[in-house]
Design a protein around this motif. Structure first.
Motif, PDB file in Angstrom:
ATOM      1  N   HIS A 112     -26.504 -39.989  17.747  1.00 26.98           N
ATOM      2  CA  HIS A 112     -26.671 -40.170  16.312  1.00 26.98           C
ATOM      3  C   HIS A 112     -26.740 -41.662  16.012  1.00 26.98           C
ATOM      4  CE1 HIS A 112     -25.046 -36.030  14.793  1.00 26.98           C
ATOM      5  NE2 HIS A 112     -26.071 -35.921  15.621  1.00 26.98           N
ATOM      6  N   VAL A 113     -27.833 -42.072  15.414  1.00 27.34           N
ATOM      7  CA  VAL A 113     -28.006 -43.452  14.949  1.00 27.34           C
ATOM      8  C   VAL A 113     -27.636 -43.449  13.475  1.00 27.34           C
ATOM      9  CG1 VAL A 113     -29.631 -45.350  14.626  1.00 27.34           C
ATOM     10  CG2 VAL A 113     -29.819 -43.863  16.651  1.00 27.34           C
ATOM     11  N   ILE A 114     -26.517 -44.081  13.151  1.00 27.38           N
ATOM     12  CA  ILE A 114     -25.977 -44.029  11.786  1.00 27.38           C
ATOM     13  C   ILE A 114     -26.347 -45.293  11.027  1.00 27.38           C
ATOM     14  CG2 ILE A 114     -23.875 -43.891  10.391  1.00 27.38           C
ATOM     15  CD1 ILE A 114     -22.667 -42.106  12.498  1.00 27.38           C
ATOM     16  N   LEU A 115     -27.106 -45.118   9.969  1.00 28.53           N
ATOM     17  CA  LEU A 115     -27.526 -46.208   9.097  1.00 28.53           C
ATOM     18  C   LEU A 115     -26.433 -46.445   8.062  1.00 28.53           C
ATOM     19  CD1 LEU A 115     -29.455 -48.249   7.846  1.00 28.53           C
ATOM     20  CD2 LEU A 115     -30.797 -46.331   6.940  1.00 28.53           C
TER      21      LEU A 115
ATOM     22  N   SER B 275     -18.007 -33.169   9.313  1.00 29.17           N
ATOM     23  CA  SER B 275     -17.251 -32.899  10.536  1.00 29.17           C
ATOM     24  C   SER B 275     -18.136 -32.211  11.579  1.00 29.17           C
ATOM     25  CB  SER B 275     -16.040 -32.017  10.219  1.00 29.17           C
ATOM     26  OG  SER B 275     -15.422 -31.564  11.402  1.00 29.17           O
ATOM     27  N   ALA B 276     -18.851 -31.187  11.173  1.00 26.45           N
ATOM     28  CA  ALA B 276     -19.717 -30.467  12.109  1.00 26.45           C
ATOM     29  C   ALA B 276     -20.822 -31.367  12.650  1.00 26.45           C
ATOM     30  CB  ALA B 276     -20.318 -29.243  11.417  1.00 26.45           C
ATOM     31  N   ARG B 277     -21.354 -32.208  11.801  1.00 27.19           N
ATOM     32  CA  ARG B 277     -22.449 -33.099  12.222  1.00 27.19           C
ATOM     33  C   ARG B 277     -21.963 -34.134  13.238  1.00 27.19           C
ATOM     34  NH1 ARG B 277     -26.692 -35.791   7.924  1.00 27.19           N
ATOM     35  NH2 ARG B 277     -28.377 -36.076   9.429  1.00 27.19           N
ATOM     36  N   VAL B 278     -20.824 -34.752  12.968  1.00 25.11           N
ATOM     37  CA  VAL B 278     -20.279 -35.753  13.881  1.00 25.11           C
ATOM     38  C   VAL B 278     -19.811 -35.089  15.179  1.00 25.11           C
ATOM     39  CG1 VAL B 278     -18.406 -37.434  14.185  1.00 25.11           C
ATOM     40  CG2 VAL B 278     -19.723 -37.379  12.053  1.00 25.11           C
ATOM     41  N   ASP B 279     -19.225 -33.921  15.062  1.00 21.81           N
ATOM     42  CA  ASP B 279     -18.742 -33.191  16.241  1.00 21.81           C
ATOM     43  C   ASP B 279     -19.872 -32.891  17.218  1.00 21.81           C
ATOM     44  OD1 ASP B 279     -16.302 -32.413  17.308  1.00 21.81           O
ATOM     45  OD2 ASP B 279     -16.454 -30.359  16.580  1.00 21.81           O
TER      46      ASP B 279
ATOM     47  N   ALA C 223     -22.430 -34.662  17.934  1.00 21.21           N
ATOM     48  CA  ALA C 223     -22.943 -35.851  18.628  1.00 21.21           C
ATOM     49  C   ALA C 223     -22.121 -36.159  19.870  1.00 21.21           C
ATOM     50  CB  ALA C 223     -22.922 -37.047  17.685  1.00 21.21           C
ATOM     51  N   ASP C 224     -22.813 -36.697  20.876  1.00 20.48           N
ATOM     52  CA  ASP C 224     -22.154 -37.143  22.105  1.00 20.48           C
ATOM     53  C   ASP C 224     -21.981 -38.654  22.128  1.00 20.48           C
ATOM     54  OD1 ASP C 224     -22.069 -34.542  23.572  1.00 20.48           O
ATOM     55  OD2 ASP C 224     -24.243 -34.689  23.291  1.00 20.48           O
ATOM     56  N   ALA C 225     -22.760 -39.364  21.324  1.00 17.48           N
ATOM     57  CA  ALA C 225     -22.736 -40.833  21.305  1.00 17.48           C
ATOM     58  C   ALA C 225     -23.282 -41.297  19.961  1.00 17.48           C
ATOM     59  CB  ALA C 225     -23.571 -41.389  22.448  1.00 17.48           C
ATOM     60  N   PHE C 226     -22.950 -42.547  19.631  1.00 18.22           N
ATOM     61  CA  PHE C 226     -23.357 -43.105  18.345  1.00 18.22           C
ATOM     62  C   PHE C 226     -23.874 -44.526  18.515  1.00 18.22           C
ATOM     63  CE2 PHE C 226     -19.925 -40.124  17.620  1.00 18.22           C
ATOM     64  CZ  PHE C 226     -20.434 -39.316  16.613  1.00 18.22           C
ATOM     65  N   VAL C 227     -24.766 -44.906  17.615  1.00 17.27           N
ATOM     66  CA  VAL C 227     -25.117 -46.310  17.407  1.00 17.27           C
ATOM     67  C   VAL C 227     -25.042 -46.538  15.907  1.00 17.27           C
ATOM     68  CG1 VAL C 227     -26.963 -48.039  17.467  1.00 17.27           C
ATOM     69  CG2 VAL C 227     -26.548 -46.588  19.467  1.00 17.27           C
ATOM     70  N   PHE C 228     -24.244 -47.520  15.503  1.00 19.75           N
ATOM     71  CA  PHE C 228     -24.139 -47.884  14.099  1.00 19.75           C
ATOM     72  C   PHE C 228     -25.099 -49.033  13.820  1.00 19.75           C
ATOM     73  CE2 PHE C 228     -19.360 -46.645  14.190  1.00 19.75           C
ATOM     74  CZ  PHE C 228     -19.682 -45.306  14.073  1.00 19.75           C
ATOM     75  N   VAL C 229     -25.977 -48.856  12.851  1.00 18.65           N
ATOM     76  CA  VAL C 229     -26.882 -49.912  12.395  1.00 18.65           C
ATOM     77  C   VAL C 229     -26.270 -50.468  11.120  1.00 18.65           C
ATOM     78  CG1 VAL C 229     -29.214 -50.461  11.612  1.00 18.65           C
ATOM     79  CG2 VAL C 229     -28.871 -48.742  13.414  1.00 18.65           C
ATOM     80  N   THR C 230     -25.773 -51.711  11.200  1.00 16.44           N
ATOM     81  CA  THR C 230     -24.954 -52.198  10.106  1.00 16.44           C
ATOM     82  C   THR C 230     -25.229 -53.646   9.728  1.00 16.44           C
ATOM     83  OG1 THR C 230     -22.664 -52.440   9.320  1.00 16.44           O
ATOM     84  CG2 THR C 230     -23.054 -52.843  11.666  1.00 16.44           C
TER      85      THR C 230
ATOM     86  N   HIS D  55     -11.331 -37.650  12.263  1.00 18.18           N
ATOM     87  CA  HIS D  55     -10.454 -38.224  13.290  1.00 18.18           C
ATOM     88  C   HIS D  55     -10.900 -37.766  14.682  1.00 18.18           C
ATOM     89  CE1 HIS D  55      -6.725 -40.088  14.697  1.00 18.18           C
ATOM     90  NE2 HIS D  55      -6.580 -39.026  15.469  1.00 18.18           N
ATOM     91  N   PHE D  56     -10.566 -36.546  15.053  1.00 15.98           N
ATOM     92  CA  PHE D  56     -10.848 -36.059  16.413  1.00 15.98           C
ATOM     93  C   PHE D  56     -12.343 -35.997  16.729  1.00 15.98           C
ATOM     94  CE2 PHE D  56      -6.580 -34.272  15.667  1.00 15.98           C
ATOM     95  CZ  PHE D  56      -5.935 -34.848  16.746  1.00 15.98           C
ATOM     96  N   GLU D  57     -13.157 -35.807  15.704  1.00 20.71           N
ATOM     97  CA  GLU D  57     -14.596 -35.679  15.930  1.00 20.71           C
ATOM     98  C   GLU D  57     -15.204 -36.924  16.578  1.00 20.71           C
ATOM     99  OE1 GLU D  57     -13.588 -33.237  12.204  1.00 20.71           O
ATOM    100  OE2 GLU D  57     -12.882 -35.037  13.210  1.00 20.71           O
ATOM    101  N   TRP D  58     -14.590 -38.081  16.382  1.00 20.46           N
ATOM    102  CA  TRP D  58     -15.099 -39.344  16.939  1.00 20.46           C
ATOM    103  C   TRP D  58     -14.596 -39.605  18.356  1.00 20.46           C
ATOM    104  CZ3 TRP D  58     -18.734 -41.194  13.915  1.00 20.46           C
ATOM    105  CH2 TRP D  58     -18.627 -41.110  12.529  1.00 20.46           C
ATOM    106  N   GLN D  59     -13.503 -38.996  18.728  1.00 23.72           N
ATOM    107  CA  GLN D  59     -12.779 -39.403  19.932  1.00 23.72           C
ATOM    108  C   GLN D  59     -13.575 -39.233  21.226  1.00 23.72           C
ATOM    109  OE1 GLN D  59      -8.893 -37.634  20.141  1.00 23.72           O
ATOM    110  NE2 GLN D  59      -8.133 -38.845  18.449  1.00 23.72           N
ATOM    111  N   HIS D  60     -13.343 -40.194  22.131  1.00 19.95           N
ATOM    112  CA  HIS D  60     -13.901 -40.179  23.487  1.00 19.95           C
ATOM    113  C   HIS D  60     -15.425 -40.139  23.498  1.00 19.95           C
ATOM    114  CE1 HIS D  60      -9.764 -39.685  24.536  1.00 19.95           C
ATOM    115  NE2 HIS D  60      -9.698 -38.565  23.846  1.00 19.95           N
ATOM    116  N   LYS D  61     -16.000 -40.807  22.511  1.00 21.94           N
ATOM    117  CA  LYS D  61     -17.453 -40.918  22.445  1.00 21.94           C
ATOM    118  C   LYS D  61     -17.827 -42.393  22.422  1.00 21.94           C
ATOM    119  CE  LYS D  61     -17.934 -36.528  20.013  1.00 21.94           C
ATOM    120  NZ  LYS D  61     -18.417 -35.835  18.810  1.00 21.94           N
ATOM    121  N   PRO D  62     -18.887 -42.765  23.139  1.00 23.50           N
ATOM    122  CA  PRO D  62     -19.308 -44.168  23.134  1.00 23.50           C
ATOM    123  C   PRO D  62     -20.026 -44.528  21.844  1.00 23.50           C
ATOM    124  CG  PRO D  62     -20.787 -42.868  24.495  1.00 23.50           C
ATOM    125  CD  PRO D  62     -19.702 -41.939  24.038  1.00 23.50           C
ATOM    126  N   VAL D  63     -19.920 -45.807  21.483  1.00 27.91           N
ATOM    127  CA  VAL D  63     -20.573 -46.283  20.274  1.00 27.91           C
ATOM    128  C   VAL D  63     -21.163 -47.668  20.524  1.00 27.91           C
ATOM    129  CG1 VAL D  63     -18.361 -47.113  19.323  1.00 27.91           C
ATOM    130  CG2 VAL D  63     -20.299 -46.743  17.791  1.00 27.91           C
ATOM    131  N   GLY D  64     -22.430 -47.811  20.156  1.00 34.67           N
ATOM    132  CA  GLY D  64     -23.118 -49.094  20.236  1.00 34.67           C
ATOM    133  C   GLY D  64     -23.387 -49.621  18.841  1.00 34.67           C
TER     134      GLY D  64
END
Length: 195
Positions: A5-8, A69-73, A75-82, A101-110
């Motif tokens: 998920h690429v989050i704008l 919650s369902a949408r973030v759950d 995803a396996d990885a994220f990139v924040f465009v900020t 909270h838990f939906e983000w855990q143990h996932k990589p983020v760029g």
């Protein structure tokens, strides 16, 4: 194929983040290692935190929170465009992170950051403190775009230079490796939670 998920993070009208996010999504699709989805916080349109329970309890009362919650759950990885606002991250991004909270855990983020001379790096430094508290794994590689307006053409499209293109490729390569290392841990945690 893992889901990225690429989050704008910017929600302002006329934001520069839109062409930058579109450019990065194209890079990620071309990379070929992820199923890529653009998540635009302007479209998600979360209100400011309106849940009565702490997110770690996952006792959500609002439909928008359940959907987020369902949408973030998924995803396996994220990139924040900020961008960087006043030496920090955007309020909509912090709010979106804090809903869960838990939906983000143990996932990589760029991070793809943009701004003036600092290229949004101070926002990224603040974000790293936030995401590590949630047990996310921030990547070393990043894309930093200084004086970003010079890279957006008259049609509103991003025209990246070689440095940005190479940085995006390096970050995506690192994201693949990190996601692969974290996937078994996430699977074990989900199995333990289910039993």
């Amino acid at each position: 194929m893992p889901k990225l998920h690429v989050i704008l993070a910017s929600t302002r009208p006329g934001r520069a983040g839109e062409p930058i996010a579109d450019w990065f999504v194209e890079r990620a699709i071309d990379h070929g290692a992820f199923e890529v989805e653009l998540v635009d916080l302007a479209e998600v349109a979360l209100p400011f935190m309106d849940e009565p329970n702490h997110p770690r309890l996952r006792r959500y009362t609002q439909e928008h929170t359940k959907a987020w919650s369902a949408r973030v759950d998924r995803a396996d990885a994220f990139v924040f465009v900020t961008p960087e606002y006043n030496y920090g991250l955007t309020a909509p991004l912090k709010n979106a992170i804090d809903f869960l909270h838990f939906e983000w855990q143990h996932k990589p983020v760029g991070f793809v950051s943009y701004g003036g001379v600092a290229a949004g790096t101070r926002a990224v430094q603040m974000l790293k403190q936030v995401v590590t508290t949630l047990k996310m794994v921030p990547l070393f590689e990043a894309v930093n775009i200084p004086f970003h307006t010079q890279f957006i053409d008259d049609e509103g499209a991003m025209e990246a230079n070689d440095v940005m293109v190479k940085a995006a490729a390096a970050m995506l390569d690192e994201l693949v490796l990190t996601e692969a290392m974290l996937a078994p841990r996430r699977a074990a945690i989900r199995e333990a939670e289910a039993s």
